[in-house]
Write a protein that holds these residues in place. Sequence first.
Motif, PDB file in Angstrom:
ATOM      1  N   VAL A  67     -16.087 -45.506   5.793  1.00 22.84           N
ATOM      2  CA  VAL A  67     -16.913 -46.715   5.758  1.00 22.84           C
ATOM      3  C   VAL A  67     -17.899 -46.651   4.603  1.00 22.84           C
ATOM      4  O   VAL A  67     -18.088 -47.627   3.856  1.00 22.84           O
ATOM      5  CB  VAL A  67     -17.657 -46.896   7.098  1.00 22.84           C
ATOM      6  CG1 VAL A  67     -18.723 -47.993   6.975  1.00 22.84           C
ATOM      7  CG2 VAL A  67     -16.672 -47.243   8.205  1.00 22.84           C
ATOM      8  N   ILE A  68     -18.549 -45.498   4.425  1.00 23.86           N
ATOM      9  CA  ILE A  68     -19.507 -45.343   3.329  1.00 23.86           C
ATOM     10  C   ILE A  68     -18.813 -45.495   1.982  1.00 23.86           C
ATOM     11  O   ILE A  68     -19.352 -46.118   1.043  1.00 23.86           O
ATOM     12  CB  ILE A  68     -20.208 -43.975   3.437  1.00 23.86           C
ATOM     13  CG1 ILE A  68     -21.055 -43.922   4.716  1.00 23.86           C
ATOM     14  CG2 ILE A  68     -21.065 -43.701   2.216  1.00 23.86           C
ATOM     15  CD1 ILE A  68     -21.633 -42.559   5.001  1.00 23.86           C
ATOM     16  N   HIS A  69     -17.614 -44.933   1.880  1.00 25.28           N
ATOM     17  CA  HIS A  69     -16.852 -45.046   0.631  1.00 25.28           C
ATOM     18  C   HIS A  69     -16.513 -46.509   0.327  1.00 25.28           C
ATOM     19  O   HIS A  69     -16.655 -46.975  -0.817  1.00 25.28           O
ATOM     20  CB  HIS A  69     -15.579 -44.206   0.748  1.00 25.28           C
ATOM     21  CG  HIS A  69     -14.761 -44.202  -0.511  1.00 25.28           C
ATOM     22  ND1 HIS A  69     -15.090 -43.418  -1.601  1.00 25.28           N
ATOM     23  CD2 HIS A  69     -13.628 -44.881  -0.840  1.00 25.28           C
ATOM     24  CE1 HIS A  69     -14.197 -43.613  -2.558  1.00 25.28           C
ATOM     25  NE2 HIS A  69     -13.301 -44.500  -2.111  1.00 25.28           N
ATOM     26  N   CYS A  70     -16.059 -47.262   1.314  1.00 29.28           N
ATOM     27  CA  CYS A  70     -15.710 -48.678   1.111  1.00 29.28           C
ATOM     28  C   CYS A  70     -16.944 -49.498   0.776  1.00 29.28           C
ATOM     29  O   CYS A  70     -16.900 -50.400  -0.081  1.00 29.28           O
ATOM     30  CB  CYS A  70     -15.027 -49.237   2.353  1.00 29.28           C
ATOM     31  SG  CYS A  70     -13.382 -48.558   2.674  1.00 29.28           S
ATOM     32  N   ALA A  71     -18.063 -49.212   1.452  1.00 26.02           N
ATOM     33  CA  ALA A  71     -19.293 -49.957   1.184  1.00 26.02           C
ATOM     34  C   ALA A  71     -19.810 -49.697  -0.219  1.00 26.02           C
ATOM     35  O   ALA A  71     -20.426 -50.570  -0.839  1.00 26.02           O
ATOM     36  CB  ALA A  71     -20.356 -49.584   2.217  1.00 26.02           C
TER      37      ALA A  71
END
Length: 391
Positions: A67-71
């Motif tokens: 999720v952090i990577h996509c954000a």
Amino acid sequence: MTVIYTDKLASRGGFGSFWKLLSRWRGSVYKMVWQDMLAYIILYYAISFIYRFALPEDYKRDFESFVIHCARFRNLIPVSFVLGFFVSLVVNRWWGTYQCLPWPDTLSILVSTHLKGEDSAAKEIRGTILRYVNLTIALTFAMVSPVVKKMYPSPQHFVNAGYMTVSEMEILDELEKKTTQHKTWVPIMWACRLVDKARDEGRLKNPLAQKMITDELLRVRGSCGGLLGYNTYTIPLVYTQVVTIAVYSFFLFSVIGEQFLDPTKGYFQEASVDLYVPIFAILQLFFYIGWLKVAEALLNPFGADDHDFEFLPLLERHTEISRMLTEPTPNELPALLQGKKEELTTPVEGDEDEESQDFFLVKPDSPVRTLSSSVTYVTCQMNEINMQNDV
């Protein structure tokens, strides 16, 4: 078909002047994007439910890293730039398509003015010229619009509708055997030859009038050709694919990147509020998807959607206007004014001398003048006034 709402905007202004338009459904952005937005919400809550209640702790850590990577990297997709340029290009193309729509009004007025005669032959020539023009328009519309094609699927349907005769249909059928190119130019050629015949028969007194009518016929043909060009040569497919992939990639990354994460893990330095409903993500997707849907709707305005041109009513309108302008009845042509000004109009307070009244009005006892005699009369009056001013 086209949604008209300009009457709702008349004499409006100030705060909330457009609010009534926001509640309309037909032709609205809500009607275009609700399916995509519903899919986004369902995916978002499905992933959120699995993360909150179904994943084991070790899988939660992996999911949170994803999720952090996509954000972090989803905003690297240049959606605003690519989509904005694409919409601008599509809107300009849509407006150019509208400007290519053929209108027979000017030609009808020219034919009615210069092709004089009340005998049956003169009336037939005028009517045939305008029928050929409307046939060209109808053939063009049938080539670009599935709605018109459904209404007139074969040449026989044009014959039944009165656009052409059986002999003319046979000529077009013979040309169909010789070439596969479109035949919309053929009726215009017939009309030009008919104008030339009228000139040879003396029905067109002025060669300039023949040129004006012929130029207007060729202008209608050019408009029909432009319409066919817009239908054949569209925006390159690769650009459309790039824009669509960019928007829906952002759509998918936003579903994951906007997920709420456990605040006890300290992934974000700023305070994180669990709103349960991703309001700002939904608004962002609403604008992007809505922008893309606008471009999709305007890219091909020849169908039956809310934003497409209404070709069938346009054909009916052209036929009716051509008939009315080409063959006006005597009571549709006003006679020149006769009588005193106070007898013809509502009295208006103010000082006007009799000379100004005589200048603008026909003498009470004089017969109705023709256009040429009226112009001569007005010219003489102007000369007299100029001589008096010089004195």
